[in-house]
Design a protein around this motif. Structure first.
Motif, PDB file in Angstrom:
ATOM      1  N   GLY A  13       0.665  -1.010   0.039  1.00  0.00           N
ATOM      2  CA  GLY A  13       0.102   0.125  -0.091  1.00  0.00           C
ATOM      3  C   GLY A  13       1.061   1.186   0.099  1.00  0.00           C
ATOM      4  N   ALA A  14       0.268   2.445   0.155  1.00  0.00           N
ATOM      5  CA  ALA A  14       0.877   3.565   0.239  1.00  0.00           C
ATOM      6  C   ALA A  14       0.106   4.618   1.025  1.00  0.00           C
ATOM      7  N   MET A  15       0.824   5.360   1.806  1.00  0.00           N
ATOM      8  CA  MET A  15       0.224   6.474   2.608  1.00  0.00           C
ATOM      9  C   MET A  15       0.926   7.993   2.071  1.00  0.00           C
ATOM     10  N   VAL A 137       1.151  -6.697   9.904  1.00  0.00           N
ATOM     11  CA  VAL A 137       0.348  -7.704   9.865  1.00  0.00           C
ATOM     12  C   VAL A 137       0.020  -8.484   8.551  1.00  0.00           C
ATOM     13  N   GLY A 138      -0.305  -7.452   7.518  1.00  0.00           N
ATOM     14  CA  GLY A 138      -0.264  -8.045   6.207  1.00  0.00           C
ATOM     15  C   GLY A 138       0.762  -9.053   5.849  1.00  0.00           C
ATOM     16  N   GLU A 139       2.047  -8.802   5.977  1.00  0.00           N
ATOM     17  CA  GLU A 139       3.164  -9.615   5.821  1.00  0.00           C
ATOM     18  C   GLU A 139       3.220 -10.975   6.346  1.00  0.00           C
ATOM     19  N   GLY A 276       0.698 -10.296  -7.845  1.00  0.00           N
ATOM     20  CA  GLY A 276       0.705 -10.531  -6.535  1.00  0.00           C
ATOM     21  C   GLY A 276       0.364  -9.169  -5.678  1.00  0.00           C
ATOM     22  N   GLY A 277       0.906  -8.053  -6.322  1.00  0.00           N
ATOM     23  CA  GLY A 277       0.478  -6.880  -5.416  1.00  0.00           C
ATOM     24  C   GLY A 277      -1.034  -6.558  -5.510  1.00  0.00           C
ATOM     25  N   ASP A 278      -1.581  -6.745  -6.638  1.00  0.00           N
ATOM     26  CA  ASP A 278      -3.265  -6.801  -6.578  1.00  0.00           C
ATOM     27  C   ASP A 278      -3.894  -7.622  -5.823  1.00  0.00           C
ATOM     28  N   SER A 279      -3.473  -8.923  -5.897  1.00  0.00           N
ATOM     29  CA  SER A 279      -3.978 -10.054  -4.837  1.00  0.00           C
ATOM     30  C   SER A 279      -3.870 -10.009  -3.569  1.00  0.00           C
ATOM     31  N   MET A 280      -2.770  -9.253  -2.989  1.00  0.00           N
ATOM     32  CA  MET A 280      -2.314  -9.107  -1.895  1.00  0.00           C
ATOM     33  C   MET A 280      -3.387  -7.875  -1.450  1.00  0.00           C
ATOM     34  N   LYS A 281      -3.296  -6.743  -2.116  1.00  0.00           N
ATOM     35  CA  LYS A 281      -4.320  -5.610  -1.632  1.00  0.00           C
ATOM     36  C   LYS A 281      -5.661  -6.113  -1.203  1.00  0.00           C
ATOM     37  N   ALA A 282      -6.167  -6.889  -2.356  1.00  0.00           N
ATOM     38  CA  ALA A 282      -7.552  -7.518  -2.267  1.00  0.00           C
ATOM     39  C   ALA A 282      -7.761  -8.480  -1.041  1.00  0.00           C
ATOM     40  N   GLN A 283      -6.943  -9.347  -0.675  1.00  0.00           N
ATOM     41  CA  GLN A 283      -6.988  -9.972   0.557  1.00  0.00           C
ATOM     42  C   GLN A 283      -6.690  -9.280   1.682  1.00  0.00           C
ATOM     43  N   ASP A 285      -7.451  -6.203   2.216  1.00  0.00           N
ATOM     44  CA  ASP A 285      -8.844  -5.408   2.455  1.00  0.00           C
ATOM     45  C   ASP A 285      -9.946  -6.182   2.775  1.00  0.00           C
ATOM     46  N   ALA A 286      -9.863  -7.599   2.247  1.00  0.00           N
ATOM     47  CA  ALA A 286     -10.801  -8.293   3.035  1.00  0.00           C
ATOM     48  C   ALA A 286     -10.698  -8.907   4.396  1.00  0.00           C
ATOM     49  N   TYR A 287      -9.320  -8.806   4.848  1.00  0.00           N
ATOM     50  CA  TYR A 287      -8.653  -9.367   6.139  1.00  0.00           C
ATOM     51  C   TYR A 287      -9.445  -8.041   7.046  1.00  0.00           C
ATOM     52  N   LEU A 288      -9.292  -6.880   6.623  1.00  0.00           N
ATOM     53  CA  LEU A 288      -9.518  -5.891   7.548  1.00  0.00           C
ATOM     54  C   LEU A 288     -11.008  -5.722   7.515  1.00  0.00           C
TER      55      LEU A 288
END
Length: 300
Positions: A13-15, A137-139, A276-283, A285-288
């Motif tokens: 992600g990015a802030m 947490v994501g990692e 991988g980045g797209d899949s990671m972000k989607a998962q 977001d679902a986790y959160l």
């Protein structure tokens, strides 16, 4: 005066923060709990501070948006605690320093700018701490479960490969070494007009000053710059490209062998990171979203 923070990029992600100097304001001397999230309290002072930061950023989320962001961060910090993830003050300080560097100001100046906007440095630090914790947490909890299908990669890669990229070559590079591009280009063009194939490349180069023949070896079109790949695709074995000025002189590529070959390796390498980045972000977001659904949120 308006300034913009550069992105603090992490694994998924990015802030992006914006900063504008506003008039100083007096903070209230007391704090009342607005909401409790998994046992963590959020006060009206925290909401007020986050709202001030929003205004400095140009974020129009308003008070509800500020409160919602604080609730999200409380959920993220709660999950980090459950996973025994901690964020050190040194990590937060480094992130704050990076913001100052991206703004091309000192850290003291950054703190001063926040203060002029009526924002405590701790307000920004709290957001940085939550972001760093959530990345961790994501990692730990999400990344190991991210699956990338080879079939999906093959399909996406095939769509990205154009006709001019479906060749495999064995190449030689002919370099006319030295400065003075115009003079060297003229000699290279003369060499090109006399070129009759790779077998005679070295012998032909001996007639020129500071000309060298280098075996490039096998290259697939996807490994070459687009302009070069397009030029080579329109040529046959024994062909030689137009002279191009490079760092150390003037260069041409000669085709010694050319075969039809759709090699997706290099395209897939780039896609693997993208998918991988797209899949990671989607998962993530679902986790959160699930954490938020399960969270105990009590409004006062």
């Amino acid at each position: 005066m308006t300034m913009t923070f550069a992105p603090l990029r992490r694994a998924f992600g990015a802030m992006i923060l914006g900063l504008a100097v506003a008039g100083a304001a007096t903070l209230p001397s007391f704090a009342a709990t607005v909401v409790t999230v998994n046992g963590l309290t959020i006060s009206d002072v925290q909401v007020d501070q986050r709202l001030r930061l929003f205004r400095m950023e140009g974020n129009k989320g308003g008070r509800n948006g500020a409160l919602d962001q604080l609730i999200t961060e409380a959920i993220q910090m709660s999950e980090a605690k459950r996973l025994n993830i901690t964020v050190s003050d040194a990590q937060v300080d480094e992130a704050l320093l990076q913001i100052a560097r991206n703004l091309k100001v000192s850290q003291d100046r950054l703190v001063q700018m926040l203060s002029q906007g009526g924002v405590s440095t701790d307000t920004l630090k709290d957001r940085l701490r939550a972001s760093i914790a959530w990345n961790a947490v994501g990692e730990r909890a999400v990344a190991p479960n991210v699956q990338i299908s080879d079939l999906e990669l093959d399909q996406r890669a095939a769509q990205k490969v154009s006709d001019y990229q479906k060749f495999d070559y064995i190449l030689k590079e002919i370099i006319f070494v030295g400065s003075g591009a115009s003079g060297r280009s003229s000699q290279a063009s003369n060499y090109r007009s006399k070129f009759s194939g790779c077998d005679g490349a070295v012998q032909l180069s001996l007639a020129y000053t500071d000309a060298a023949v280098v075996d490039i070896g096998r290259r697939h079109a996807t490994q070459l710059p687009e302009a070069m790949a397009k030029e080579l695709a329109g040529m046959n074995v024994g062909g030689i490209t137009k002279p191009r000025v490079v760092e150390n002189g003037v260069s041409m590529l000669a085709i010694c062998e050319k075969t039809q070959a759709e090699d997706l390796t290099f395209v897939k390498d780039d896609l693997r990171a993208e998918v991988g980045g797209d899949s990671m972000k989607a998962q993530v977001d679902a986790y959160l979203a699930q954490l938020r659904k399960d969270a105990k949120i009590v409004y006062n």
